[in-house]
Scaffold this motif. Structure first.
Motif, PDB file in Angstrom:
ATOM      1  N   MET A 159       0.825  -1.170  -0.036  1.00 14.81           N
ATOM      2  CA  MET A 159       0.091   0.045   0.027  1.00 14.81           C
ATOM      3  C   MET A 159       1.046   1.340   0.071  1.00 14.81           C
ATOM      4  SD  MET A 159      -2.877  -1.011   2.860  1.00 14.81           S
ATOM      5  CE  MET A 159      -3.594  -2.540   3.028  1.00 14.81           C
ATOM      6  N   LEU A 160       2.024   1.115   0.766  1.00 17.83           N
ATOM      7  CA  LEU A 160       2.854   2.368   0.907  1.00 17.83           C
ATOM      8  C   LEU A 160       4.048   2.701  -0.034  1.00 17.83           C
ATOM      9  CD1 LEU A 160       3.310   2.020   4.915  1.00 17.83           C
ATOM     10  CD2 LEU A 160       2.099   3.943   3.590  1.00 17.83           C
ATOM     11  N   PHE A 161       4.271   1.373  -0.786  1.00 18.04           N
ATOM     12  CA  PHE A 161       5.586   1.476  -1.398  1.00 18.04           C
ATOM     13  C   PHE A 161       5.466   0.958  -2.929  1.00 18.04           C
ATOM     14  CE2 PHE A 161       6.986   1.634   3.011  1.00 18.04           C
ATOM     15  CZ  PHE A 161       7.521   2.923   3.024  1.00 18.04           C
ATOM     16  N   ALA A 162       4.557   0.387  -3.262  1.00 20.92           N
ATOM     17  CA  ALA A 162       4.456  -0.128  -4.520  1.00 20.92           C
ATOM     18  C   ALA A 162       4.687   0.948  -5.567  1.00 20.92           C
ATOM     19  CB  ALA A 162       3.128  -0.688  -4.900  1.00 20.92           C
ATOM     20  N   HIS A 163       5.533   0.816  -6.590  1.00 18.47           N
ATOM     21  CA  HIS A 163       5.767   1.503  -7.784  1.00 18.47           C
ATOM     22  C   HIS A 163       5.546   1.208  -9.051  1.00 18.47           C
ATOM     23  CE1 HIS A 163       8.134   4.563 -10.210  1.00 18.47           C
ATOM     24  NE2 HIS A 163       8.070   5.281  -9.230  1.00 18.47           N
ATOM     25  N   ALA A 164       4.928   1.880 -10.025  1.00 11.40           N
ATOM     26  CA  ALA A 164       4.519   1.342 -11.373  1.00 11.40           C
ATOM     27  C   ALA A 164       5.699   0.825 -12.168  1.00 11.40           C
ATOM     28  CB  ALA A 164       3.779   2.492 -12.077  1.00 11.40           C
ATOM     29  N   SER A 165       7.018   1.309 -11.976  1.00  7.84           N
ATOM     30  CA  SER A 165       8.150   1.008 -12.783  1.00  7.84           C
ATOM     31  C   SER A 165       9.338   0.485 -12.197  1.00  7.84           C
ATOM     32  CB  SER A 165       8.536   2.322 -13.744  1.00  7.84           C
ATOM     33  OG  SER A 165       8.811   3.283 -13.053  1.00  7.84           O
ATOM     34  N   HIS A 166       9.288   0.776 -10.818  1.00  4.86           N
ATOM     35  CA  HIS A 166      10.397   0.661  -9.963  1.00  4.86           C
ATOM     36  C   HIS A 166      10.083  -0.835  -9.257  1.00  4.86           C
ATOM     37  CE1 HIS A 166      12.066   4.560 -10.197  1.00  4.86           C
ATOM     38  NE2 HIS A 166      12.661   4.239 -11.085  1.00  4.86           N
ATOM     39  N   GLY A 167      11.270  -1.870  -9.322  1.00  4.49           N
ATOM     40  CA  GLY A 167      11.069  -3.071  -8.364  1.00  4.49           C
ATOM     41  C   GLY A 167      11.651  -2.709  -7.028  1.00  4.49           C
ATOM     42  N   ARG A 168      10.915  -2.726  -5.987  1.00  7.27           N
ATOM     43  CA  ARG A 168      11.456  -2.439  -4.642  1.00  7.27           C
ATOM     44  C   ARG A 168      11.694  -3.557  -3.680  1.00  7.27           C
ATOM     45  NH1 ARG A 168       8.279   3.394  -4.179  1.00  7.27           N
ATOM     46  NH2 ARG A 168      10.045   4.559  -5.034  1.00  7.27           N
ATOM     47  N   VAL A 169      12.530  -3.765  -2.833  1.00 13.49           N
ATOM     48  CA  VAL A 169      12.507  -4.628  -1.654  1.00 13.49           C
ATOM     49  C   VAL A 169      12.535  -3.594  -0.462  1.00 13.49           C
ATOM     50  CG1 VAL A 169      13.955  -5.819   0.023  1.00 13.49           C
ATOM     51  CG2 VAL A 169      14.009  -6.599  -2.430  1.00 13.49           C
ATOM     52  N   VAL A 170      11.311  -3.875   0.692  1.00 12.93           N
ATOM     53  CA  VAL A 170      11.285  -3.020   1.563  1.00 12.93           C
ATOM     54  C   VAL A 170      11.736  -3.923   2.825  1.00 12.93           C
ATOM     55  CG1 VAL A 170       9.659  -2.114   3.431  1.00 12.93           C
ATOM     56  CG2 VAL A 170       9.139  -2.101   0.791  1.00 12.93           C
ATOM     57  N   ASN A 172      12.799  -4.232   6.605  1.00 13.60           N
ATOM     58  CA  ASN A 172      12.415  -3.717   8.177  1.00 13.60           C
ATOM     59  C   ASN A 172      13.727  -4.461   8.882  1.00 13.60           C
ATOM     60  OD1 ASN A 172      11.123  -2.554  10.313  1.00 13.60           O
ATOM     61  ND2 ASN A 172      10.924  -4.712  10.886  1.00 13.60           N
ATOM     62  N   LEU A 173      14.546  -3.395   9.777  1.00 13.08           N
ATOM     63  CA  LEU A 173      15.394  -3.743  10.275  1.00 13.08           C
ATOM     64  C   LEU A 173      15.016  -3.521  11.812  1.00 13.08           C
ATOM     65  CD1 LEU A 173      18.900  -2.718   8.671  1.00 13.08           C
ATOM     66  CD2 LEU A 173      18.030  -4.985   8.756  1.00 13.08           C
ATOM     67  N   GLY A 174      14.204  -4.560  12.393  1.00 14.06           N
ATOM     68  CA  GLY A 174      13.791  -4.361  13.744  1.00 14.06           C
ATOM     69  C   GLY A 174      14.537  -5.447  14.671  1.00 14.06           C
ATOM     70  N   GLY A 175      13.973  -5.933  15.694  1.00 13.93           N
ATOM     71  CA  GLY A 175      14.738  -7.103  16.382  1.00 13.93           C
ATOM     72  C   GLY A 175      15.111  -8.091  15.336  1.00 13.93           C
ATOM     73  N   ILE A 176      13.975  -8.533  14.197  1.00  7.80           N
ATOM     74  CA  ILE A 176      14.332  -9.094  13.457  1.00  7.80           C
ATOM     75  C   ILE A 176      14.320  -8.595  12.023  1.00  7.80           C
ATOM     76  CG2 ILE A 176      13.569 -11.481  12.264  1.00  7.80           C
ATOM     77  CD1 ILE A 176      14.882 -11.949  14.842  1.00  7.80           C
ATOM     78  N   ALA A 177      15.069  -9.117  11.003  1.00 12.63           N
ATOM     79  CA  ALA A 177      15.130  -8.524  10.011  1.00 12.63           C
ATOM     80  C   ALA A 177      14.124  -9.159   8.915  1.00 12.63           C
ATOM     81  CB  ALA A 177      16.478  -8.406   9.115  1.00 12.63           C
ATOM     82  N   ASN A 178      13.205  -8.557   8.072  1.00 10.90           N
ATOM     83  CA  ASN A 178      12.544  -9.017   7.238  1.00 10.90           C
ATOM     84  C   ASN A 178      12.349  -8.230   5.971  1.00 10.90           C
ATOM     85  OD1 ASN A 178      10.058  -7.302   7.529  1.00 10.90           O
ATOM     86  ND2 ASN A 178      10.212  -8.050   9.681  1.00 10.90           N
ATOM     87  N   VAL A 179      12.084  -9.033   4.739  1.00 10.40           N
ATOM     88  CA  VAL A 179      12.073  -8.498   3.553  1.00 10.40           C
ATOM     89  C   VAL A 179      10.554  -8.461   2.980  1.00 10.40           C
ATOM     90  CG1 VAL A 179      14.626  -8.358   3.144  1.00 10.40           C
ATOM     91  CG2 VAL A 179      13.117 -10.120   2.352  1.00 10.40           C
ATOM     92  N   THR A 180      10.177  -7.757   2.377  1.00  8.60           N
ATOM     93  CA  THR A 180       9.022  -7.577   1.361  1.00  8.60           C
ATOM     94  C   THR A 180       9.474  -7.268   0.097  1.00  8.60           C
ATOM     95  OG1 THR A 180       7.419  -6.817   3.163  1.00  8.60           O
ATOM     96  CG2 THR A 180       6.780  -6.624   0.899  1.00  8.60           C
ATOM     97  N   VAL A 181       9.165  -8.005  -0.926  1.00  7.40           N
ATOM     98  CA  VAL A 181       9.509  -7.957  -2.207  1.00  7.40           C
ATOM     99  C   VAL A 181       8.369  -7.210  -3.213  1.00  7.40           C
ATOM    100  CG1 VAL A 181      10.551  -9.087  -4.448  1.00  7.40           C
ATOM    101  CG2 VAL A 181      11.086  -9.928  -2.097  1.00  7.40           C
ATOM    102  N   LEU A 182       8.625  -6.199  -3.730  1.00  6.99           N
ATOM    103  CA  LEU A 182       7.441  -5.421  -4.275  1.00  6.99           C
ATOM    104  C   LEU A 182       8.039  -5.440  -5.927  1.00  6.99           C
ATOM    105  CD1 LEU A 182       6.919  -2.599  -1.743  1.00  6.99           C
ATOM    106  CD2 LEU A 182       5.475  -4.752  -2.290  1.00  6.99           C
ATOM    107  N   PRO A 183       7.513  -6.263  -6.645  1.00  2.93           N
ATOM    108  CA  PRO A 183       7.859  -6.211  -8.233  1.00  2.93           C
ATOM    109  C   PRO A 183       7.408  -4.866  -8.796  1.00  2.93           C
ATOM    110  CG  PRO A 183       7.166  -8.254  -7.602  1.00  2.93           C
ATOM    111  CD  PRO A 183       6.849  -7.453  -6.507  1.00  2.93           C
ATOM    112  N   ALA A 184       7.718  -4.487  -9.801  1.00  5.49           N
ATOM    113  CA  ALA A 184       7.383  -3.282 -10.307  1.00  5.49           C
ATOM    114  C   ALA A 184       5.644  -3.412 -10.789  1.00  5.49           C
ATOM    115  CB  ALA A 184       8.015  -2.762 -11.701  1.00  5.49           C
ATOM    116  N   GLY A 185       5.005  -2.426 -10.309  1.00  6.70           N
ATOM    117  CA  GLY A 185       3.317  -2.798 -10.885  1.00  6.70           C
ATOM    118  C   GLY A 185       2.671  -2.605  -9.670  1.00  6.70           C
TER     119      GLY A 185
END
Length: 392
Positions: A159-170, A172-185
Motif C-alpha cells: 500500500m505504501l511503497f509499490a511503484h509502477a516502474s521500480h522494483g523495490r525490496v522493503v 525492516n531492520l527491527g529486532g528481526i530483519a524481514n523483507v518485502t519484495v514489491l515487483p514493479a506494478g
C-alpha cells in the motif's frame, strides 16, 4: 476511518503508536499518517517481558497480558492527544501486542499439526479504557490456515511503497530483519516476503551483556564501525539453518536469543577476540544474512532497483554502509526519502490491518506466510462505537 495502530516489537522497549487516516481506494486503501510516537515501557518492564518470554511463570504471563493492555491503552490515548483528536473521533484501534512466543514450525500432537504464537496486551482492556473497538490477535488465523503468521506487514508495504516502474525490496531492520519484495506494478498478488534472520535483537543483547555502552545499544553503529569483522566467525554464523532455509519463513527470540549471544561471547573469549570486534562481526552477520537471502531467493526472479530500509537498524550507519556495499546493484535508501517515517511503518501496518478486518477484507498474503488461502485476520473487541461501525 481514523485508526490507531499499536505495536511493540522483538526489542520490547515500548509501544509504537500511529494515528492513520485510512480511505478505501480503487486498488488499495490510501494511508495518511497523522501522528506517530513511541511510548517507552517503564523501567524494568523490558527485562520482565524477556524473562517471561524465555521461561516465565504462567502467573507472570497472565499478569503482563493485562498490564500491557493498560499501557497500550495509554499509548492510544497519548497518540490521539498528540494529534489533537479525541478518542471519540477514532473509529478503530489495531493492536499487535507484545510477542511472548512464536512457534511457526508445526509440532505434531497426535493427529494434529500444531503451529502457535502468543502476543499479550489484552485487547479487552484497550477497548474498555478507550471506548474504541479494538482488533488484535492478527497472527493466529493465518497460522490456523497453515501459515507462519508472519510477516504480516508486506500487504501494507505494498500500500505504501509499490511503484509502477521500480522494483523495490522493503527491508525492516527491527529486532528481526524481514523483507518485502514489491515487483514493479500494482499487483498485490505478486508480493512476497519473509524474515531473513536477526537484526537489532542480537546487537542490542551483545552490547548490554558486554557493557559496551551504558544506553544498551550501539548508537548510530559507531562501536561496530570501530571493530574488525572476524571472517571465520562470520562464516560460521552464516551457516545457521534459518539463514539458509527457503521461504516462507519467520523467526524470533526463540532462535536468536541470549543463549545465542552467550555462545558467541564464549567463542570470542576463547579466541582472544575483543568485544568490539565481536560486535562488528554481528553487524556483518545481519548485513550478509540479508544480502545472501536476497541473492538466493529474490534476485533470480525479480528485477529490483531499490532497497527501502526502515526500523531501528536504519539509524545504524554501519548496517546501512554494509548493505550498500553488499548490494551495489541497488540503491539503498531510508524510508524517509520516500516520505514515510520508517519508525512508524509497523504501527501504521496494524492500523491498516485492523481497517481490513473491520471491513471484511483479508490481511494475509499466502505467498508470504504459506497459508492455504487469504483470511480475514484478528479478533474484534467491540467498543462504545461498535454499533456505529456496524451501520457504516
Amino acid at each position: 476511518m481514523n485508526v490507531i495502530g499499536l505495536m511493540s516489537g522483538t526489542s520490547a522497549d515500548g509501544v509504537d503508536a500511529a494515528l492513520v487516516d485510512i480511505r478505501a481506494g480503487a486498488q488499495r486503501p490510501a494511508l495518511r499518517l497523522l501522528a506517530f510516537e513511541t511510548f517507552p515501557y517503564p523501567p524494568g518492564l523490558r527485562e520482565r517481558i524477556l524473562s517471561a518470554a524465555s521461561g516465565g511463570s504462567t502467573a507472570e504471563v497472565c499478569h503482563l497480558n493485562a498490564y500491557l493492555g493498560e499501557l497500550f491503552a495509554e499509548a492510544a490515548g497519548g497518540i490521539a492527544r498528540r494529534a489533537g483528536v479525541s478518542l471519540g473521533a477514532v473509529d478503530l484501534i489495531g493492536s499487535h501486542g507484545q510477542t511472548i512466543h512464536h512457534l511457526p514450525s508445526p509440532r505434531l500432537e497426535g493427529a494434529h499439526s500444531v503451529r502457535s504464537t502468543l502476543q499479550v496486551g489484552e485487547p479487552a482492556v484497550i477497548a474498555e479504557r478507550t471506548g474504541v473497538t479494538t482488533v488484535a490477535d492478527f497472527r493466529p488465523r493465518d497460522m490456523a490456515a497453515g501459515g507462519e503468521g508472519a510477516p504480516l506487514t508486506p500487504l501494507v508495504h505494498h500500500m505504501l511503497f509499490a511503484h509502477a516502474s521500480h522494483g523495490r525490496v522493503v527491508l525492516n531492520l527491527g529486532g528481526i530483519a524481514n523483507v518485502t519484495v514489491l515487483p514493479a506494478g500494482e499487483d498485490a498478488g505478486a508480493v512476497t516476503g519473509f524474515d531473513t534472520g536477526p537484526a537489532n535483537v542480537l546487537l542490542d543483547e551483545f552490547v548490554r551483556t558486554t557493557g559496551l555502552a551504558d544506553c544498551g545499544y550501539d548508537a548510530g553503529g559507531r562501536l561496530a564501525a570501530a571493530g574488525r569483522v572476524v571472517p571465520e566467525i562470520l562464516e560460521d554464523l552464516l551457516q545457521h539453518p534459518f539463514i539458509r532455509r527457503s521461504p516462507p519463513k519467520s523467526t524470533g527470540r526463540e532462535t536468536f536469543n541470549p543463549a545465542f549471544v552467550d555462545a558467541l561471547r564464549d567463542r570470542l573469549a576463547r579466541s582472544g577476540t575483543s568485544a568490539v570486534d565481536g560486535l562488528a562481526t554481528l553487524a556483518a552477520f545481519t548485513v550478509q544474512s540479508v544480502s545472501r537471502n536476497l541473492r538466493a531467493f529474490v534476485f533470480p526472479a525479480a528485477v529490483i532497483q531499490e532497497v527501502v530500509v526502515m526500523g531501528g537498524g536504519a539509524k545504524n550507519a554501519t548496517l546501512m554502509r554494509g548493505l550498500a556495499d553488499a548490494l551495489p546493484e541497488c540503491a539503498v535508501l531510508p524510508a524517509e526519502s520516500l516520505g514515510v517515517p520508517g519508525r512508524a511503518v509497523e504501527a501504521m501496518a496494524f492500523a491498516a490491518l485492523a481497517f481490513l478486518t473491520a471491513t471484511g477484507q483479508p490481511g494475509n498474503l499466502p505467498r508470504v506466510t504459506g497459508a492455504r488461502d487469504v483470511r480475514v485476520l484478528g479478533c474484534i473487541v467491540p467498543g462504545r462505537n461498535y454499533g456505529g461501525l456496524e451501520r457504516d
